[in-house]
Design a protein around this motif. Structure first.
Motif, mmCIF file in Angstrom:
data_model
loop_
_atom_site.group_PDB
_atom_site.id
_atom_site.type_symbol
_atom_site.label_atom_id
_atom_site.label_comp_id
_atom_site.label_asym_id
_atom_site.label_seq_id
_atom_site.Cartn_x
_atom_site.Cartn_y
_atom_site.Cartn_z
ATOM 1 N N ALA A 200 0.825 -1.206 0.000
ATOM 2 C CA ALA A 200 0.000 0.000 0.000
ATOM 3 C C ALA A 200 0.861 1.259 0.000
ATOM 4 C CB ALA A 200 -0.935 0.000 1.208
ATOM 5 N N ALA A 201 1.970 1.234 0.753
ATOM 6 C CA ALA A 201 2.862 2.393 0.772
ATOM 7 C C ALA A 201 3.481 2.627 -0.593
ATOM 8 C CB ALA A 201 3.947 2.188 1.833
ATOM 9 N N ASP A 202 3.872 1.533 -1.268
ATOM 10 C CA ASP A 202 4.432 1.685 -2.618
ATOM 11 C C ASP A 202 3.399 2.270 -3.574
ATOM 12 O OD1 ASP A 202 6.781 0.635 -1.674
ATOM 13 O OD2 ASP A 202 6.377 -1.404 -2.387
ATOM 14 N N ALA A 260 -8.005 12.280 -9.463
ATOM 15 C CA ALA A 260 -6.721 11.771 -8.982
ATOM 16 C C ALA A 260 -6.544 12.065 -7.493
ATOM 17 C CB ALA A 260 -5.569 12.389 -9.788
ATOM 18 N N GLU A 261 -6.942 13.278 -7.077
ATOM 19 C CA GLU A 261 -6.826 13.618 -5.659
ATOM 20 C C GLU A 261 -7.736 12.745 -4.804
ATOM 21 O OE1 GLU A 261 -7.719 17.735 -5.678
ATOM 22 O OE2 GLU A 261 -5.662 18.377 -6.126
ATOM 23 N N ALA A 266 -8.449 8.282 -0.882
ATOM 24 C CA ALA A 266 -8.970 6.957 -0.564
ATOM 25 C C ALA A 266 -7.837 5.997 -0.178
ATOM 26 C CB ALA A 266 -9.753 6.400 -1.751
ATOM 27 N N LEU A 267 -6.739 6.059 -0.947
ATOM 28 C CA LEU A 267 -5.594 5.218 -0.602
ATOM 29 C C LEU A 267 -5.002 5.597 0.754
ATOM 30 C CD1 LEU A 267 -3.719 4.883 -4.021
ATOM 31 C CD2 LEU A 267 -4.854 3.067 -2.733
ATOM 32 N N GLN A 268 -5.024 6.894 1.046
ATOM 33 C CA GLN A 268 -4.519 7.344 2.343
ATOM 34 C C GLN A 268 -5.365 6.774 3.485
ATOM 35 O OE1 GLN A 268 -1.814 9.054 3.068
ATOM 36 N NE2 GLN A 268 -2.229 9.100 5.266
ATOM 37 N N ARG A 269 -6.698 6.797 3.309
ATOM 38 C CA ARG A 269 -7.572 6.239 4.339
ATOM 39 C C ARG A 269 -7.343 4.731 4.508
ATOM 40 N NH1 ARG A 269 -11.304 9.843 1.821
ATOM 41 N NH2 ARG A 269 -12.156 8.107 0.578
ATOM 42 N N ASP A 270 -7.207 4.029 3.360
ATOM 43 C CA ASP A 270 -6.946 2.589 3.444
ATOM 44 C C ASP A 270 -5.633 2.306 4.170
ATOM 45 O OD1 ASP A 270 -9.274 2.158 2.095
ATOM 46 O OD2 ASP A 270 -8.326 1.840 0.128
#
Length: 410
Positions: A200-202, A260-261, A266-270
C-alpha cells in the motif's frame, strides 16, 4: 471447586502431608496470646512452612539467621530446614515466626482473638471458597482459640489441595501449548499485514508521482494553450466559441485532477486503516508473548499489576469464557462475564456495569442492541468502555495486560 492458591505455594513436593495427625498432637496450647511456631505441634510445621511462606522468603530469612549456604540450597533442602527451625525456640525460629506474622498481618487482624469455634469455621470457609488460603491458614493455626477439631479439618483441606494442584498444573501446560500456537499464528498474520502495508505504501508513492506528473502536464498544457489560443483567435472562430473551447478543456483537466486527488485520499484512508489494524495485531502479539512468558516463569516473585477494579466483558464466545476467566485470575483481575443476551438476560447488564470499573466488548461478536445498551449504561454511569478488535483471546489479553498500553488508558 474453590480457587486454588498460587501454584508455587502448593505444588512443591514438600506439601505431601500426612493424611491425619495424631490426636495428642492436634491439641495446641490455649491462652490469650497468639501461638508461636514452636507452640504448635510439629505435625503441622511442614504444611505451615510450605503453604504460608514462599521459597524466596524462606531462603532470605534463613540466610539472615546465619545459614549462608541457604542461598544456594535446593528448594527441598530449604523446606526441610524451615520445618526443623519452626520447632525450635532460637533466633532463626523467631525470624520465621515474625516473617509469618508480617506476611499475613491482614488475615491475622481480620480474626478477633475472642472469636468462638463457629466464627472461626465461618471465616475459614469464606476464605477457602474465594481461594485465600495461606493467610487464614496461619492465622487460624496460631489462633489461641482454634479447637483441635478445626485444626484437623483445615489441615486436611490444605493437604488435599496439594493433590488438586497437580491436575491444575497439567491444565496449565495444555493452555501454555495452545497459547504458543496462537502466538505463532498471530506472528504470521502480523507478517502478512506488514507486507500488505508495504504494498500500500508503494502504491501511495506511485500515485503521488502520478499526480505530480499530471500537474506538470497541466502546467505545460496551459503554457502551450496560451500562444495557440492567440493564434486560433487570429485565424478562426468567434471569441465566444474559442472561450467555450478553452473552458471545456480547463474543466476536463480540473475534473481529472479532482479524480486523482480523490483516489489519493482513498488510498490514504486505506493505509491508515491498515496501519491501525497492524498496530492492534502487534499489541496482541505482545500480550500473547507476555502471557507465554508469565506461564513459563510461573512461581517467580514478580507480582501482577493490580487493576483499578472489576472488569466487565460483554459478548464474545461462551466456549472461551473459561480461558478468559483463568487468564484474568492470573493477572489479579476481577472479571465479570455476560454473553450479550445470547443466554444471559440483558436485564442483568445495568447491575454488572454498576459493579465494573471498566467494560470491554468484542465488536465482531456482539449484537448491535447489546452494544447500544452497554454504551448508554456506560455514559449514564460515567464508566469507560473499550471495544476490542475481535472475540479471540489475543485481543482480550492485550486489553488487560497493558501490553500495548490499552488497559492502562482505560
Amino acid at each position: 471447586m474453590p480457587t486454588l492458591p498460587r501454584p508455587h505455594s502448593l505444588s512443591s513436593p514438600r506439601l505431601l502431608l500426612p493424611v491425619e495427625a495424631a490426636p495428642e498432637e492436634v491439641a495446641v496450647k490455649a491462652g490469650s496470646q497468639r501461638l508461636k511456631t514452636w507452640d504448635i505441634p510439629s505435625t503441622f510445621h511442614c504444611s505451615i512452612v510450605g503453604t504460608c511462606l514462599t521459597t524466596g522468603e524462606l531462603r532470605q530469612l534463613l540466610a539472615k539467621a546465619g545459614q549462608e549456604d541457604a542461598r544456594s540450597a535446593t528448594d527441598h533442602t530449604l523446606h526441610g530446614r524451615g520445618v526443623r527451625t519452626a520447632g525450635q525456640r532460637d533466633f532463626a525460629a523467631k525470624l520465621l515466626n515474625k516473617a509469618l506474622d508480617k506476611r499475613h498481618e491482614v488475615s491475622i487482624k481480620r480474626i478477633p482473638l475472642q472469636a468462638d469455634e463457629q466464627e472461626l469455621r465461618r471465616i475459614w470457609r469464606e476464605s477457602f471458597d474465594r481461594g485465600d488460603i495461606a493467610g487464614p491458614y496461619w492465622a487460624l493455626m496460631s489462633h489461641p482459640a482454634s479447637p483441635p477439631a478445626l485444626i484437623r479439618d483445615i489441615f486436611g483441606e490444605v493437604h488435599m489441595l496439594s493433590h488438586l494442584v497437580g491436575s491444575a498444573s497439567r491444565l496449565d501446560l495444555a493452555r501454555l501449548t495452545r497459547l504458543e500456537k496462537e502466538l505463532e499464528q498471530e506472528k504470521d498474520k502480523g507478517e502478512r499485514q506488514e507486507k500488505r502495508l508495504a504494498v500500500a505504501a508503494d502504491e501511495r508513492v506511485a500515485l503521488r508521482q502520478r499526480i505530480r506528473q499530471l500537474e506538470e502536464r497541466i502546467v505545460q498544457a496551459e503554457a502551450t494553450a496560451a500562444p495557440f489560443g492567440q493564434r486560433v483567435r487570429a485565424e478562426e472562430g468567434s471569441p465566444a466559441e474559442r472561450a467555450d473551447t478553452e473552458a471545456a478543456r480547463a474543466n476536463a483537466l480540473s475534473q481529472r485532477l479532482a479524480e486523482a486527488e480523490e483516489r489519493c485520499r482513498a488510498l490514504q484512508r486505506d493505509l491508515e486503516q491498515l496501519q491501525d489494524h497492524s498496530h492492534s495485531i502487534l499489541r496482541e502479539n505482545e500480550a500473547l508473548e507476555a502471557a507465554v512468558t508469565a506461564q513459563l516463569q510461573a512461581g517467580g516473585s514478580q507480582a501482577s499489576p493490580q487493576p483499578a477494579g472489576p472488569v466487565l466483558y460483554v459478548g464474545g464466545r461462551r466456549n472461551l469464557f473459561d480461558h478468559l476467566r483463568a487468564y484474568a485470575e492470573s493477572r489479579n483481575v476481577d472479571l465479570l462475564l455476560h454473553d450479550g443476551g445470547m443466554e444471559d438476560s440483558t436485564t442483568l447488564l445495568p447491575a454488572l456495569v454498576g459493579q465494573a470499573s471498566t467494560i470491554l466488548f468484542p465488536v465482531d461478536h456482539i449484537s448491535h442492541s447489546a452494544v447500544g445498551l452497554v454504551k448508554r449504561l456506560c455514559r449514564a454511569q460515567g464508566k469507560p468502555y473499550l471495544p476490542l478488535r475481535s472475540a479471540g483471546l489475543a485481543s482480550f489479553l492485550a486489553a488487560i495486560t497493558g501490553a500495548g498500553g490499552a488497559y492502562g488508558r482505560l
